[in-house]
Design a protein around this motif. Sequence first.
Motif, short mmCIF file in Angstrom:
data_model
loop_
_atom_site.label_atom_id
_atom_site.label_comp_id
_atom_site.label_asym_id
_atom_site.label_seq_id
_atom_site.Cartn_x
_atom_site.Cartn_y
_atom_site.Cartn_z
N HIS A 126 0.84 -1.21 0.00
CA HIS A 126 0.00 0.00 0.00
C HIS A 126 0.87 1.26 0.00
CE1 HIS A 126 -3.45 2.49 0.57
NE2 HIS A 126 -3.11 2.87 1.79
N ARG A 127 1.92 1.25 0.80
CA ARG A 127 2.87 2.37 0.86
C ARG A 127 4.26 1.82 1.14
NH1 ARG A 127 1.02 6.47 5.34
NH2 ARG A 127 2.77 7.65 4.46
N ILE A 128 5.28 2.54 0.67
CA ILE A 128 6.69 2.21 0.99
C ILE A 128 7.43 3.51 1.24
CG2 ILE A 128 8.82 1.13 0.21
CD1 ILE A 128 7.21 -0.69 -1.57
N ILE A 129 8.20 3.55 2.32
CA ILE A 129 9.00 4.72 2.68
C ILE A 129 10.45 4.28 2.82
CG2 ILE A 129 9.42 6.49 4.45
CD1 ILE A 129 6.42 6.24 5.17
N VAL A 130 11.37 5.00 2.20
CA VAL A 130 12.79 4.72 2.34
C VAL A 130 13.41 5.73 3.30
CG1 VAL A 130 13.45 6.14 0.34
CG2 VAL A 130 14.96 4.29 1.11
N ARG A 169 4.16 -0.90 4.03
CA ARG A 169 2.79 -1.08 4.53
C ARG A 169 2.08 -2.06 3.61
NH1 ARG A 169 -0.43 -0.07 9.13
NH2 ARG A 169 -2.62 -0.12 8.47
N CYS A 170 1.76 -3.24 4.14
CA CYS A 170 1.11 -4.28 3.33
C CYS A 170 0.26 -5.14 4.24
CB CYS A 170 2.16 -5.13 2.61
SG CYS A 170 1.47 -6.30 1.42
N ASN A 171 -0.91 -5.51 3.77
CA ASN A 171 -1.81 -6.38 4.53
C ASN A 171 -2.10 -5.86 5.93
OD1 ASN A 171 -2.10 -8.15 2.38
ND2 ASN A 171 -0.40 -9.44 3.03
N GLY A 172 -2.22 -4.53 6.03
CA GLY A 172 -2.66 -3.92 7.26
C GLY A 172 -1.60 -3.69 8.32
N LYS A 173 -0.31 -3.83 7.97
CA LYS A 173 0.73 -3.59 8.97
C LYS A 173 1.99 -3.04 8.31
CE LYS A 173 2.22 -8.46 8.86
NZ LYS A 173 2.38 -9.69 9.66
#
Length: 432
Positions: A126-130, A169-173
């Motif tokens: 859903h989201r990715i932060i580096v 952020r994937c599968n709610g966590k």
Amino acid sequence: MRMREPFEAYFDDFDKVNIYKSNNFFGGKSRFYHLKDSRDRIIELDLVTRSELPNGYVHSVLTPREPIEVGEEYYVYDEHCQKTPAVYSHITKTPKFASDYDFDGELGPVYSKEAVVFRLWAPTAHRIIVSLRQGSRSVSQELERKLNGVFEASIPGDWNEARYSFMIRCNGKWQESVDPYSFFGGINGKYSIVVDPSTLNLPDRIPLPPLESNTDAIIYEASVRDMTSANNIGVQHPSTFRGFTEESPTTCSRRTGFSYLKTLGVTHVQLLPVFDFGSVDESHPGLYYNWGYDPMHFRTLEGSYSLNPDRGAERVQEFAGLVHELHKAGLRVNLDLVFNHVYNKGEFALERLVPYYYFLMNQNGEFSNGSFCGNDIDTQPMMSRRYFVDTCRKIVELYDVDGFRFDLMGILDVNLMNEIAAECRRIKPGFM
């Protein structure tokens, strides 16, 4: 494994949601279910089948009234306003997923003095932060979702030798991960490292005549650690890449270590696993012992074999030096690759990027255990196969090794093995 929580939901296809509800949780029943996404939109679910399972769960199969958007974050709600994440599971194994999210471009970090670009394949995220850290400066930036499930971010500035990791952020966590596409990692696999390729001090290649036939090979198998671990054998840096090819008057007179290897009349030295494994503390390499058949990173070298495990570029240089010295002595180098399973599936970087995609499992969510390690890698999905072929190609190009031995090869599919063989022999004729 499914049915461990009172209320679970899984996307197993683009038009199928499997819901499992314990009889101890509202009797396992609900008159209706619906999806809710991160934008507070409601998507109704139509019941297809419902059945009572012998283990005390009620299993409901439902279909969404609207198309779902892979990568969106959905929760399933029941009639009691109880909710659970809709987990992207078997949907990742479907032909439509393979077609919609096929990507054949370059993944991983791309360095320049003006900026560093990060590119990951993570369709279900859903989201990715580096987050980067270089000395006293640090920066965090969200990656932008592009086509085919690729996330990308460009961060201005010269970030050579910066440490970085991703929050996914994937599968709610949220979960933290290193970069599975990088060859440069930090101590105990806690972070990846940006490296300017022009700063790598790699030795010149020493061409050896191609092996005409595998039956011409005389192979000596060795562990980097074990080969020089004995006391008083004349090696200053025992149990390391550097120490493996050290020679001294003592090694020559007593025929130990590399001096011993050179007297055997073998053609190949086959090294037990040299890529990052999980059961040795790289901060205290003498505390635990393992040959390395418990991988955690398929591209980053094992830090306990390095003189400076917190310097990713030095690991690469040290191992390249080992290969160079063996070639200089007329010895070819085979690597033992452990692609069949991982040491800890939950902490494995590819699993955190795209859960369920890289592992064999049945329809009940039980993971294959042919390796007797609790998980087996699935090399049949296109992006998984491509990852392992690219990994082998890059290892050959970077280190100039001469062959691979695959641990528990029967768990991997034969098409992958043939593709790896063809690719490696294209780069290096006579590759074993």
